[in-house]
Every structure is written in structure tokens, then in C-alpha cells.
Design a protein around this motif. Structure first.
Motif, short mmCIF file in Angstrom:
data_model
loop_
_atom_site.label_atom_id
_atom_site.label_comp_id
_atom_site.label_asym_id
_atom_site.label_seq_id
_atom_site.Cartn_x
_atom_site.Cartn_y
_atom_site.Cartn_z
N UNK A 1 11.70 -10.80 -7.62
CA UNK A 1 11.00 -11.94 -7.02
C UNK A 1 10.10 -11.45 -5.89
N UNK A 2 8.85 -11.86 -5.93
CA UNK A 2 7.90 -11.44 -4.92
C UNK A 2 8.29 -11.95 -3.54
N UNK A 3 8.75 -13.19 -3.46
CA UNK A 3 9.00 -13.80 -2.16
C UNK A 3 10.47 -13.85 -1.75
N UNK A 4 11.40 -13.83 -2.72
CA UNK A 4 12.81 -13.98 -2.37
C UNK A 4 13.56 -12.65 -2.28
N UNK A 5 13.17 -11.66 -3.05
CA UNK A 5 13.83 -10.36 -2.98
C UNK A 5 13.27 -9.54 -1.83
N UNK A 6 14.08 -8.65 -1.29
CA UNK A 6 13.63 -7.69 -0.28
C UNK A 6 13.24 -6.43 -1.01
N UNK A 7 11.94 -6.19 -1.18
CA UNK A 7 11.50 -5.09 -2.03
C UNK A 7 10.53 -4.13 -1.36
N UNK B 1 -1.26 -1.12 -3.38
CA UNK B 1 -1.07 -2.42 -4.02
C UNK B 1 -2.07 -3.43 -3.48
N UNK B 2 -2.52 -4.29 -4.38
CA UNK B 2 -3.49 -5.32 -4.02
C UNK B 2 -2.96 -6.67 -4.46
N UNK B 3 -3.12 -7.68 -3.61
CA UNK B 3 -2.56 -9.00 -3.91
C UNK B 3 -3.47 -9.87 -4.76
N UNK C 1 0.94 -8.80 -7.38
CA UNK C 1 0.30 -7.56 -6.94
C UNK C 1 -0.06 -6.69 -8.13
N UNK C 2 -1.02 -5.80 -7.89
CA UNK C 2 -1.41 -4.83 -8.90
C UNK C 2 -1.87 -3.55 -8.21
N UNK C 3 -1.90 -2.46 -8.96
CA UNK C 3 -2.33 -1.18 -8.40
C UNK C 3 -3.83 -1.15 -8.18
N UNK C 4 -4.24 -0.51 -7.11
CA UNK C 4 -5.66 -0.28 -6.84
C UNK C 4 -5.82 1.10 -6.23
N UNK C 5 -7.05 1.50 -5.98
CA UNK C 5 -7.29 2.81 -5.37
C UNK C 5 -6.78 2.89 -3.94
N UNK C 6 -6.50 1.74 -3.35
CA UNK C 6 -6.05 1.70 -1.96
C UNK C 6 -4.59 1.25 -1.84
N UNK D 1 0.27 -9.65 5.54
CA UNK D 1 0.93 -9.48 4.26
C UNK D 1 0.19 -8.47 3.39
N UNK D 2 -1.13 -8.58 3.37
CA UNK D 2 -1.93 -7.65 2.58
C UNK D 2 -1.75 -6.21 3.06
N UNK D 3 -1.68 -6.04 4.37
CA UNK D 3 -1.45 -4.69 4.91
C UNK D 3 -0.07 -4.17 4.51
N UNK D 4 0.90 -5.07 4.50
CA UNK D 4 2.27 -4.66 4.16
C UNK D 4 2.38 -4.23 2.70
N UNK D 5 1.81 -5.02 1.80
CA UNK D 5 1.95 -4.68 0.38
C UNK D 5 1.08 -3.49 0.01
N UNK D 6 -0.03 -3.25 0.75
CA UNK D 6 -0.88 -2.10 0.46
C UNK D 6 -0.11 -0.79 0.64
N UNK D 7 0.88 -0.83 1.53
CA UNK D 7 1.69 0.36 1.78
C UNK D 7 2.94 0.38 0.91
N UNK D 8 3.08 -0.61 0.03
CA UNK D 8 4.26 -0.71 -0.82
C UNK D 8 4.21 0.24 -2.00
#
Length: 300
Positions: free
Chosen positions: A60-66, A103-105, A96-101, A124-131
Motif C-alpha cells: 500500500x502506497x499510503x498505509x504501509x511503511x515502505x 522514483x517519480x510520483x 510511483x515509477x522509475x525515472x532518471x532521477x 513527499x516528492x523528495x522523499x519518494x525520489x530517494x526511495x
């Protein structure tokens, strides 16, 4: 103990879910309570279970701690964004999906984002980019290990390392030191459990040779994905039962220790796994008599 255990399963296994914890009639409540007692001893049991992202299809994108180094899920961290989400049960792979930078939302909102919600979105975007980047592997669970490969559980050898004056000998075999690897997979009392476990699943005997092997989902790849997942979840329950069995032996009356050693843990495994996987997780469907002889036949 997942990992598991599954749970080790669900959003965060229920360790942060007060509703589950207050339900004293729940089977999982007992597992949660045991984990929190370990937490109180200064061992981070509850937080040692983490989601490992593969393809993002079962997380889950919002409920799981991932996200790495996170202690809260995204709906708690960004409640304003959660309120604006069109699909609150969306999966990681749907957002999210993979990008050159990194993860991208990919967002879908009920209204335009502005004000403090816009600031939240940037964070949030900064957080997932480092995911973690998505891959073709299945999502899984990980039980964190120390650098020396041992679980952070209060086994006798670990207590000796911490400076506690105690005999490190395994309370079951009374032959070798009790570290996590010995207790869970190498002791002559627990090896037969794994042999019986694989026989119960009508699978080739593949006794784990160490702890990482015991918690790795690939150890339980015996057929279709749905069967593998249920077998993997059941293995987590076995790990928990071994730990509970050990504690019963160590902390129970001395004159009852041989009786404890002689207990058939597989009986408990069949009963508890059927209750949990059919009632809580809805991963199996059918009568217990079928489950105890052929668990594959009940997998949904």
C-alpha cells in the motif's frame, strides 16, 4: 522473531495499530503483545520488520511503511494529501515509477493542490525520489539483522555479549551456545520442525541453513505465487512459535521442562496458521481438517 512475522503482515504487522492491540480476543493480539514485551527489554522487535519494495504490486502506497528510514506511513506523515487522494487504497506501483532521477510520483487528486498541501507534496516528492527503484521482484518483508548476522533477540549468547552473567548453552539440546541461528534452524530440536514443515506442504525438504535463508521468500518457492506466499507466511508463524516455545522452556517451572521439550509445535502451527490466515488475512478458505493434511488445497 516476520519477519514475517506476516508479520509480520498487513500494513505494519499491527505493531502500531492500537485497534488490533486492544482486541484481547484476537490471536494476533498475543503476537503483538509478545513483540511489545521484547521492545520493553530494549530490543527493537516491532520496528525490526520492514517492507522491501520489489514491483510495488502488493504494498500500500499510503498505509504501509515502505520508504527507507521511515517510522510512519504516508497517510500519517501527510494527512492533508491523504484527504485529497482519489484512491486511498492505491498501491506503490500505482503511484510511483522509475525515472532518471529516482522514483517519480503519479498523482490523482480530488481537488487542486495548493497552500500547505503543495508544500507537503514537494516534501513527499523528495522523499519518494530517494526511495527504492521498482524491479521485477515481488514485494517482501525483511527482518533486520545485526552486522554479524544474528537477530537482535535476547538469546542466551546475545545476553552474554551484553555483559549479562548467564550460561549461553541452548536450553533445548544443552550442547551448543544459543544464538539465533542455532535456536531457529540448527538445533536438533528445531531441525525436525523444518523437516515436518516442508513435508506438511508436500514440498521437497529444504531446511534453512541460516537465518537469512529462513526469512527469505525464495526458500518457499514451491509452486504458484499464491501458494508460495501462504507458505512463506506460515513459516513466519513457525518462527514465532519456536521463540514462544523457547521462552516457555526457559521461564517455566524446572520440573516441567522435559514436557515442554516434548511438545509437538506442528500441532500449534496448523491450528494458529489456519485461524490467522483464514480469518485475518483471508489467504485461505476451507475446513481445518483439509488444512492440517494438505494446506495447498485451501490456498485462494
Amino acid at each position: 522473531m516476520e519477519q514475517d512475522i506476516s508479520s509480520l503482515y498487513g500494513d505494519d504487522g499491527g505493531f502500531q495499530n492500537d485497534t488490533i492491540s486492544r482486541n484481547s480476543s484476537s490471536l494476533w493480539h498475543k503476537i503483538i503483545k509478545a513483540g511489545k514485551e521484547i521492545d520493553k527489554a530494549g530490543i527493537p522487535f516491532s520496528s525490526s520488520f520492514t517492507r522491501v519494495i520489489g514491483n510495488g504490486m502488493t504494498t500500500s502506497f499510503r498505509f504501509d511503511i515502505w520508504l527507507p528510514n521511515s517510522t510512519k506511513n504516508l497517510c500519517s506523515t501527510f494527512p492533508r494529501l491523504f484527504a485529497l487522494e482519489t484512491n486511498k487504497s492505491c498501491l506503490v506501483a500505482e503511484r510511483v515509477g522509475n525515472s532518471n532521477h529516482g522514483l517519480e510520483g503519479y498523482w490523482e487528486w480530488t481537488n487542486s493542490i495548493r497552500g500547505r498541501a503543495l508544500s507537503d507534496l514537494n516534501n513527499l516528492s523528495d522523499s519518494i525520489a530517494a526511495g527504492p527503484m521498482l524491479s521485477d521482484k515481488d514485494d517482501s518483508w525483511s527482518w533486520s539483522l545485526k552486522s554479524n548476522g544474528s537477530f537482535t533477540l535476547a538469546t542466551r549468547k546475545n545476553l552474554v555479549v551484553r555483559g549479562i552473567d548467564i550460561d549461553p548453552i541452548c536450553p533445548f539440546c544443552e550442547e551448543l551456545d544459543e544464538d539465533s541461528a542455532h535456536l531457529f534452524v540448527k538445533c536438533r530440536y528445531t531441525i525436525p520442525l523444518w523437516r515436518n514443515f516442508f513435508s506438511w506442504w508436500h514440498a521437497a525438504i529444504n531446511i534453512p541453513n541460516d537465518i537469512p535463508n529462513a526469512i527469505n521468500a525464495t526458500t518457499y518457492n514451491i509452486g504458484p505465487e499464491n501458494i508460495n506466499k501462504v507458505m512463506w507466511a506460515t513459516s513466519r508463524i513457525l518462527l514465532w512459535l519456536i521463540w514462544r516455545w523457547r521462552n516457555k522452556l526457559v521461564h517455566g517451572p524446572i520440573d516441567q521442562r522435559q514436557a515442554v521439550k516434548d511438545e509437538d509445535i506442528m500441532v500449534s502451527l496448523r491450528v494458529i496458521s489456519h485461524l490467522w490466515l483464514s480469518n485475518r488475512k483471508k489467504m485461505i478458505h476451507g475446513e481445518f481438517n483439509s488444512w492440517k493434511t494438505n494446506p495447498k488445497s485451501l490456498v485462494m
